[in-house]
Design an enzyme around this catalytic site. Sequence first.
Site, PDB file in Angstrom:
ATOM      1  N   ASP A   8       0.823  -1.213   0.000  1.00  0.00           N
ATOM      2  CA  ASP A   8       0.000   0.000   0.000  1.00  0.00           C
ATOM      3  C   ASP A   8       0.855   1.259   0.000  1.00  0.00           C
ATOM      4  O   ASP A   8       2.066   1.210   0.219  1.00  0.00           O
ATOM      5  CB  ASP A   8      -0.952  -0.004   1.208  1.00  0.00           C
ATOM      6  CG  ASP A   8      -0.259  -0.389   2.507  1.00  0.00           C
ATOM      7  OD1 ASP A   8       0.971  -0.246   2.594  1.00  0.00           O
ATOM      8  OD2 ASP A   8      -0.940  -0.837   3.428  1.00  0.00           O
ATOM      9  N   ASN A  45      -6.914  -2.645  14.355  1.00  0.00           N
ATOM     10  CA  ASN A  45      -8.314  -2.986  14.036  1.00  0.00           C
ATOM     11  C   ASN A  45      -8.430  -4.194  13.112  1.00  0.00           C
ATOM     12  O   ASN A  45      -9.497  -4.472  12.582  1.00  0.00           O
ATOM     13  CB  ASN A  45      -9.034  -1.771  13.426  1.00  0.00           C
ATOM     14  CG  ASN A  45      -8.443  -1.363  12.072  1.00  0.00           C
ATOM     15  OD1 ASN A  45      -7.500  -1.988  11.577  1.00  0.00           O
ATOM     16  ND2 ASN A  45      -9.008  -0.329  11.470  1.00  0.00           N
ATOM     17  N   HIS A 105      -6.814  -4.651  10.220  1.00  0.00           N
ATOM     18  CA  HIS A 105      -6.599  -4.452   8.787  1.00  0.00           C
ATOM     19  C   HIS A 105      -5.297  -5.108   8.320  1.00  0.00           C
ATOM     20  O   HIS A 105      -4.337  -5.215   9.073  1.00  0.00           O
ATOM     21  CB  HIS A 105      -6.666  -2.966   8.387  1.00  0.00           C
ATOM     22  CG  HIS A 105      -5.491  -2.127   8.763  1.00  0.00           C
ATOM     23  ND1 HIS A 105      -5.618  -0.811   9.158  1.00  0.00           N
ATOM     24  CD2 HIS A 105      -4.164  -2.372   8.806  1.00  0.00           C
ATOM     25  CE1 HIS A 105      -4.425  -0.316   9.413  1.00  0.00           C
ATOM     26  NE2 HIS A 105      -3.527  -1.241   9.204  1.00  0.00           N
ATOM     27  N   GLU A 150      -9.567  -2.098   5.433  1.00  0.00           N
ATOM     28  CA  GLU A 150     -10.117  -1.739   6.739  1.00  0.00           C
ATOM     29  C   GLU A 150     -11.392  -2.542   7.027  1.00  0.00           C
ATOM     30  O   GLU A 150     -12.122  -2.905   6.106  1.00  0.00           O
ATOM     31  CB  GLU A 150     -10.483  -0.245   6.741  1.00  0.00           C
ATOM     32  CG  GLU A 150      -9.305   0.698   6.502  1.00  0.00           C
ATOM     33  CD  GLU A 150      -8.435   0.904   7.747  1.00  0.00           C
ATOM     34  OE1 GLU A 150      -8.402   0.016   8.605  1.00  0.00           O
ATOM     35  OE2 GLU A 150      -7.804   1.970   7.831  1.00  0.00           O
TER      36      GLU A 150
HETATM   37  C1  GLP Z   1      -0.101   0.269   8.432  1.00  0.00           C
HETATM   38  C2  GLP Z   1       0.126  -0.586   7.194  1.00  0.00           C
HETATM   39  C3  GLP Z   1      -0.123  -2.056   7.483  1.00  0.00           C
HETATM   40  C4  GLP Z   1       0.601  -2.448   8.752  1.00  0.00           C
HETATM   41  C5  GLP Z   1       0.042  -1.666   9.902  1.00  0.00           C
HETATM   42  C6  GLP Z   1       0.618  -2.047  11.241  1.00  0.00           C
HETATM   43  O1  GLP Z   1      -1.410   0.623   8.638  1.00  0.00           O
HETATM   44  N1  GLP Z   1      -0.697  -0.204   6.104  1.00  0.00           N
HETATM   45  O2  GLP Z   1       0.317  -2.831   6.383  1.00  0.00           O
HETATM   46  O3  GLP Z   1       0.488  -3.815   8.992  1.00  0.00           O
HETATM   47  O4  GLP Z   1       0.361  -0.309   9.631  1.00  0.00           O
HETATM   48  O5  GLP Z   1       1.605  -1.149  11.622  1.00  0.00           O
HETATM   49  P1  GLP Z   1       2.669  -1.361  12.744  1.00  0.00           P
HETATM   50  O6  GLP Z   1       3.531  -2.480  12.258  1.00  0.00           O
HETATM   51  O7  GLP Z   1       3.399  -0.066  12.798  1.00  0.00           O
HETATM   52  O8  GLP Z   1       1.950  -1.697  13.963  1.00  0.00           O
END
Ligand code: GLP
Length: 234
Positions: free
Chosen positions: A67, A132, A134, A139
Amino acid sequence: MKVILTQNYEESARKGAEIILSALADKPDMLLGLATGETPLGVYRLLAEACRGGRADFSRARTVNLDEYVGCREEDSYSRFMSDNLFDRINLPRENITFADHLADPAAEVARLRGFFAGHTVDLQLLGVGPNGHIGFNEPDETLESLVHVTDLAPATIDANARWFIDGAVPTQAVTMGMGDILRARSILLLVKGESKREALRGLLESDAVTTRNPVTFLHLHPDVTLIAEKSLT
Ligand code: GLP
């Protein structure tokens, strides 16, 4: 789903890096699906170390990222994040990197990336999970989309990711791989880090039910998923 429970994040990162390095050794021209966020940082550090130490060769590998934010500043983009934390530290040719462009027209990027996924299969997809549930930026909602699309970020995601932005102003939209794009990867490596993921993880581990309200549960539909999480989160 194969579940690997670890003592701490360092061990999770080591096991994650080992899986990627072994996949790369088996298939030097693999297409590796990559994730951003805090979770994969330890893995990326170990991949860079392996490359520097001559234990990994990315010269024929290809990557695609899950993404990218729409319309963010260059320094806030996931593409910059990946350059800083991995791409500039390994011998991966620039032309082998596929990424949504944060400044391009999002609809055009969606069309371009849908074309990419129509012609390519990800060999190994690395995933983190949002608090959440995702994955990528798919989402929780009544329905989930299968293909690459533009998505509005959930308020909880905007809050969770504000820590990455100097002024706290997180973009409100992103281009993301869809659930089908993720589930078409030959194998999936899900890394879970941090207390805030406990609830999403519970949904995945305590039942084989699939719900759009916790998108990570869709990984139950995939035949080759490895989950790595700290034991203390379960
Ligand atoms: C973002 C990314 C996700 C990732 C998530 C978790 O929202 N789009 O792909 O898994 O963050 O982030 P973190 O690893 O910082 O907890």
